[in-house]
Motif scaffolding. Structure first.
Motif, PDB file in Angstrom:
ATOM      1  N   ALA A  65      47.429  40.882  48.124  1.00 14.22           N
ATOM      2  CA  ALA A  65      46.380  41.651  47.461  1.00 14.22           C
ATOM      3  C   ALA A  65      45.969  40.924  46.182  1.00 14.22           C
ATOM      4  CB  ALA A  65      46.883  43.053  47.132  1.00 14.22           C
ATOM      5  N   ILE A  66      44.738  41.196  45.737  1.00 16.01           N
ATOM      6  CA  ILE A  66      44.185  40.523  44.566  1.00 16.01           C
ATOM      7  C   ILE A  66      43.809  41.567  43.518  1.00 16.01           C
ATOM      8  CG2 ILE A  66      42.246  39.103  43.745  1.00 16.01           C
ATOM      9  CD1 ILE A  66      42.284  38.017  46.787  1.00 16.01           C
ATOM     10  N   VAL A  67      44.168  41.272  42.259  1.00 15.14           N
ATOM     11  CA  VAL A  67      43.805  42.144  41.145  1.00 15.14           C
ATOM     12  C   VAL A  67      42.983  41.301  40.180  1.00 15.14           C
ATOM     13  CG1 VAL A  67      44.681  43.523  39.215  1.00 15.14           C
ATOM     14  CG2 VAL A  67      45.909  43.511  41.407  1.00 15.14           C
ATOM     15  N   ALA A  68      41.835  41.815  39.722  1.00 15.16           N
ATOM     16  CA  ALA A  68      40.936  40.952  38.968  1.00 15.16           C
ATOM     17  C   ALA A  68      39.980  41.722  38.080  1.00 15.16           C
ATOM     18  CB  ALA A  68      40.125  40.098  39.949  1.00 15.16           C
ATOM     19  N   HIS A  69      39.302  40.972  37.196  1.00 14.59           N
ATOM     20  CA  HIS A  69      38.127  41.517  36.509  1.00 14.59           C
ATOM     21  C   HIS A  69      37.034  41.702  37.565  1.00 14.59           C
ATOM     22  CE1 HIS A  69      35.755  37.526  35.726  1.00 14.59           C
ATOM     23  NE2 HIS A  69      36.471  37.407  36.808  1.00 14.59           N
ATOM     24  N   ALA A  70      35.969  42.414  37.238  1.00 12.23           N
ATOM     25  CA  ALA A  70      34.931  42.659  38.250  1.00 12.23           C
ATOM     26  C   ALA A  70      33.936  41.505  38.277  1.00 12.23           C
ATOM     27  CB  ALA A  70      34.234  43.997  37.981  1.00 12.23           C
ATOM     28  N   GLY A  71      34.464  40.283  38.486  1.00 14.80           N
ATOM     29  CA  GLY A  71      33.632  39.080  38.557  1.00 14.80           C
ATOM     30  C   GLY A  71      33.252  38.794  40.001  1.00 14.80           C
ATOM     31  N   MET A  72      32.014  38.307  40.193  1.00 18.87           N
ATOM     32  CA  MET A  72      31.537  38.095  41.565  1.00 18.87           C
ATOM     33  C   MET A  72      32.296  36.999  42.293  1.00 18.87           C
ATOM     34  SD  MET A  72      29.588  40.480  42.020  1.00 18.87           S
ATOM     35  CE  MET A  72      29.891  40.117  43.721  1.00 18.87           C
ATOM     36  N   GLY A  73      32.753  35.975  41.571  1.00 14.20           N
ATOM     37  CA  GLY A  73      33.492  34.904  42.237  1.00 14.20           C
ATOM     38  C   GLY A  73      34.717  35.456  42.945  1.00 14.20           C
ATOM     39  N   THR A  74      35.439  36.317  42.250  1.00 12.73           N
ATOM     40  CA  THR A  74      36.661  36.884  42.824  1.00 12.73           C
ATOM     41  C   THR A  74      36.344  37.917  43.899  1.00 12.73           C
ATOM     42  OG1 THR A  74      37.627  36.643  40.627  1.00 12.73           O
ATOM     43  CG2 THR A  74      38.890  37.886  42.242  1.00 12.73           C
ATOM     44  N   ILE A  75      35.358  38.776  43.636  1.00 10.72           N
ATOM     45  CA  ILE A  75      35.034  39.815  44.617  1.00 10.72           C
ATOM     46  C   ILE A  75      34.541  39.189  45.923  1.00 10.72           C
ATOM     47  CG2 ILE A  75      33.492  41.747  45.150  1.00 10.72           C
ATOM     48  CD1 ILE A  75      33.617  42.557  42.189  1.00 10.72           C
ATOM     49  N   ILE A  76      33.593  38.259  45.832  1.00 13.69           N
ATOM     50  CA  ILE A  76      33.074  37.621  47.053  1.00 13.69           C
ATOM     51  C   ILE A  76      34.176  36.807  47.731  1.00 13.69           C
ATOM     52  CG2 ILE A  76      31.421  35.961  48.005  1.00 13.69           C
ATOM     53  CD1 ILE A  76      29.444  36.843  45.840  1.00 13.69           C
ATOM     54  N   GLY A  77      34.971  36.089  46.927  1.00 15.42           N
ATOM     55  CA  GLY A  77      36.081  35.315  47.481  1.00 15.42           C
ATOM     56  C   GLY A  77      37.040  36.190  48.273  1.00 15.42           C
ATOM     57  N   ALA A  78      37.360  37.359  47.721  1.00 14.94           N
ATOM     58  CA  ALA A  78      38.277  38.288  48.394  1.00 14.94           C
ATOM     59  C   ALA A  78      37.652  38.838  49.676  1.00 14.94           C
ATOM     60  CB  ALA A  78      38.641  39.435  47.452  1.00 14.94           C
ATOM     61  N   LEU A  79      36.365  39.161  49.623  1.00 17.25           N
ATOM     62  CA  LEU A  79      35.679  39.668  50.818  1.00 17.25           C
ATOM     63  C   LEU A  79      35.629  38.599  51.912  1.00 17.25           C
ATOM     64  CD1 LEU A  79      32.697  41.600  49.128  1.00 17.25           C
ATOM     65  CD2 LEU A  79      34.645  42.630  50.327  1.00 17.25           C
ATOM     66  N   GLU A  80      35.431  37.330  51.509  1.00 24.01           N
ATOM     67  CA  GLU A  80      35.391  36.229  52.486  1.00 24.01           C
ATOM     68  C   GLU A  80      36.748  36.028  53.148  1.00 24.01           C
ATOM     69  OE1 GLU A  80      31.831  33.370  50.698  1.00 24.01           O
ATOM     70  OE2 GLU A  80      33.905  32.884  50.239  1.00 24.01           O
ATOM     71  N   LEU A  81      37.799  36.316  52.396  1.00 24.82           N
ATOM     72  CA  LEU A  81      39.146  36.133  52.936  1.00 24.82           C
ATOM     73  C   LEU A  81      39.683  37.415  53.572  1.00 24.82           C
ATOM     74  CD1 LEU A  81      40.561  34.097  49.933  1.00 24.82           C
ATOM     75  CD2 LEU A  81      40.342  33.232  52.272  1.00 24.82           C
ATOM     76  N   GLY A  82      38.962  38.515  53.420  1.00 24.67           N
ATOM     77  CA  GLY A  82      39.408  39.795  53.967  1.00 24.67           C
ATOM     78  C   GLY A  82      40.603  40.376  53.218  1.00 24.67           C
ATOM     79  N   LYS A  83      40.737  40.003  51.933  1.00 22.65           N
ATOM     80  CA  LYS A  83      41.871  40.497  51.136  1.00 22.65           C
ATOM     81  C   LYS A  83      41.480  41.750  50.357  1.00 22.65           C
ATOM     82  CE  LYS A  83      44.618  37.154  52.177  1.00 22.65           C
ATOM     83  NZ  LYS A  83      45.870  37.381  52.911  1.00 22.65           N
ATOM     84  N   PRO A  84      42.357  42.739  50.305  1.00 21.42           N
ATOM     85  CA  PRO A  84      42.081  43.879  49.441  1.00 21.42           C
ATOM     86  C   PRO A  84      42.040  43.427  47.979  1.00 21.42           C
ATOM     87  CG  PRO A  84      44.274  44.073  50.453  1.00 21.42           C
ATOM     88  CD  PRO A  84      43.646  42.836  51.012  1.00 21.42           C
ATOM     89  N   VAL A  85      41.045  43.910  47.249  1.00 21.82           N
ATOM     90  CA  VAL A  85      40.912  43.514  45.848  1.00 21.82           C
ATOM     91  C   VAL A  85      40.730  44.758  44.987  1.00 21.82           C
ATOM     92  CG1 VAL A  85      38.416  43.026  46.110  1.00 21.82           C
ATOM     93  CG2 VAL A  85      39.680  42.007  44.216  1.00 21.82           C
ATOM     94  N   LEU A  86      41.502  44.794  43.899  1.00 26.95           N
ATOM     95  CA  LEU A  86      41.439  45.893  42.934  1.00 26.95           C
ATOM     96  C   LEU A  86      40.864  45.321  41.646  1.00 26.95           C
ATOM     97  CD1 LEU A  86      42.185  48.710  41.797  1.00 26.95           C
ATOM     98  CD2 LEU A  86      44.540  47.881  41.537  1.00 26.95           C
ATOM     99  N   VAL A  87      39.700  45.825  41.223  1.00 32.00           N
ATOM    100  CA  VAL A  87      39.060  45.262  40.030  1.00 32.00           C
ATOM    101  C   VAL A  87      39.010  46.274  38.896  1.00 32.00           C
ATOM    102  CG1 VAL A  87      37.662  43.638  41.369  1.00 32.00           C
ATOM    103  CG2 VAL A  87      36.681  45.859  40.731  1.00 32.00           C
ATOM    104  N   MET A  88      39.119  45.746  37.687  1.00 35.69           N
ATOM    105  CA  MET A  88      38.916  46.559  36.483  1.00 35.69           C
ATOM    106  C   MET A  88      37.783  45.897  35.696  1.00 35.69           C
ATOM    107  SD  MET A  88      41.684  47.808  33.636  1.00 35.69           S
ATOM    108  CE  MET A  88      41.759  46.495  32.437  1.00 35.69           C
ATOM    109  N   PRO A  89      36.698  46.643  35.431  1.00 33.64           N
ATOM    110  CA  PRO A  89      35.556  46.037  34.733  1.00 33.64           C
ATOM    111  C   PRO A  89      35.855  45.702  33.277  1.00 33.64           C
ATOM    112  CG  PRO A  89      35.002  48.248  35.571  1.00 33.64           C
ATOM    113  CD  PRO A  89      36.469  48.038  35.806  1.00 33.64           C
ATOM    114  N   ARG A  90      35.293  44.604  32.813  1.00 36.02           N
ATOM    115  CA  ARG A  90      35.363  44.252  31.388  1.00 36.02           C
ATOM    116  C   ARG A  90      34.429  45.169  30.605  1.00 36.02           C
ATOM    117  NH1 ARG A  90      37.154  38.978  30.295  1.00 36.02           N
ATOM    118  NH2 ARG A  90      37.532  37.675  32.118  1.00 36.02           N
ATOM    119  N   ARG A  91      34.805  45.446  29.347  1.00 39.56           N
ATOM    120  CA  ARG A  91      33.978  46.296  28.495  1.00 39.56           C
ATOM    121  C   ARG A  91      33.492  45.536  27.266  1.00 39.56           C
ATOM    122  NH1 ARG A  91      37.412  51.644  27.673  1.00 39.56           N
ATOM    123  NH2 ARG A  91      36.237  51.536  25.733  1.00 39.56           N
ATOM    124  N   ALA A  92      32.195  45.627  27.037  1.00 41.43           N
ATOM    125  CA  ALA A  92      31.603  44.928  25.886  1.00 41.43           C
ATOM    126  C   ALA A  92      32.110  45.497  24.562  1.00 41.43           C
ATOM    127  CB  ALA A  92      30.082  45.009  25.952  1.00 41.43           C
TER     128      ALA A  92
END
Lengths: 158, 153
Positions: A65-92
């Protein structure tokens, strides 16, 4: 193994600290984190400031499983690999990004199978307890939609 | 895919990370053309096969000297490549490449990142007045010169 990444550009200590605290409690789970230019040094997980793109891809592929910021590189990468991904958004407002676009991004992508969103570090830790046991998803295809490829192709061939 | 009248020289530009991942998903549109890639992470070289590959430092606004050097290198690459078409998925280096591309009369496409759900990125807003084709990946953001033609997913 859980692979954690915050991308290469900005620190995200709030995420790393939350996973580190969780790892201390849970004990059993192997975690590797790519922590970026953060000040917080994890004590209960293996980490590296930066890793090369190849190694990042390999670690994502090898992870349960992958845990990450809500960055597109990681989200798309995880979707391409079929891995569950848990994201927490960054706050300005916490100085974690220039603006709050990750909140909206995370919200939209939470409708994709395999993408889970934790609003804050407490939600993240609560989600982590059950997260590693999630099954892989069907991977998405490697390319953009036919419509987008067609529009680009038509423009290029002008 | 529509067939090309003749192969075009394409320069495909994206910063490392999400922008690069999205650019990589556009590859089938470049088939049959002569493609060069430009990014901010030298480690992506092995992902582009035999295509020409360039990298420039990932400078931000806080490091003026580094930014000047990265800008100079990028301008030099675009001028030397003399592309017919420049495609970028962002961010700042892509916008810069698109501006320089106009000096060599290249046609330009901006594909704003799918991460920009609520509004176009700053680079995207700038690019929308300069690119020959400016695309958002969200239908509700299509307006004026900004069109929606699907997404990278």
């Amino acid at each position: 193994m859980i692979f954690v990444t915050v991308g290469t550009q900005l620190a995200f200590d709030r995420l790393i600290r939350a996973v580190d605290e969780w790892a201390a409690r849970s004990g059993e789970v192997e975690v590797f984190a790519q922590i970026g230019p953060g000040a917080y040094r994890p004590r209960h997980l293996e980490y590296s400031d930066f890793i090369a793109p190849d190694e990042c891809r390999e670690r994502m592929a090898a992870a349960d499983a992958i845990v990450a910021h809500a960055g597109m590189g990681t989200i798309i990468g995880a979707l391409e690999l079929g891995k569950p991904v848990l994201v927490m958004p960054r706050r300005a407002d916490l100085g974690e990004h220039r603006n709050d676009h990750q909140l909206a991004t995370a919200d939209r992508f939470s409708t994709f199978g395999g993408v889970q969103v934790a609003a804050d570090e407490h939600a993240l830790q609560a989600r982590l307890d059950a997260f590693g046991a999630r099954a892989d998803q069907a991977p998405i295809g490697p390319y953009a939609s036919d419509r987008l490829l067609g529009a680009l192709s038509a423009f290029i061939n002008g | 895919m529509t067939r090309a009248r003749r192969p075009q020289r394409i320069l495909a530009v994206a910063s490392s990370g999400g922008h690069w991942v999205q650019l990589s998903r556009l590859k089938p549109a470049f088939e049959g053309h002569d493609v060069a890639y430009l990014t901010t992470e030298p480690g992506h070289r092995r992902e582009v096969g035999s295509a020409r590959f360039y990298s420039v430092p990932d400078a931000n606004r806080n490091a003026k000297g580094k930014l000047a050097l990265a800008t100079a290198k990028l301008v030099w690459i675009v001028l030397r490549e003399r592309p017919d078409v420049v495609v970028s998925t962002g961010a700042a280096p892509g916008y810069l490449a698109l501006r320089v591309a106009k000096l060599v009369r290249a046609r330009t496409v901006w594909v704003d990142s799918v991460a920009n759900v609520e509004e176009l990125s700053m680079s995207g807003r700038l690019a929308s007045t300069k690119a020959d084709l400016c695309l958002t990946q969200w239908p509700h953001l299509a307006e004026g010169r900004v069109a929606y033609e699907g997404a990278v997913l």
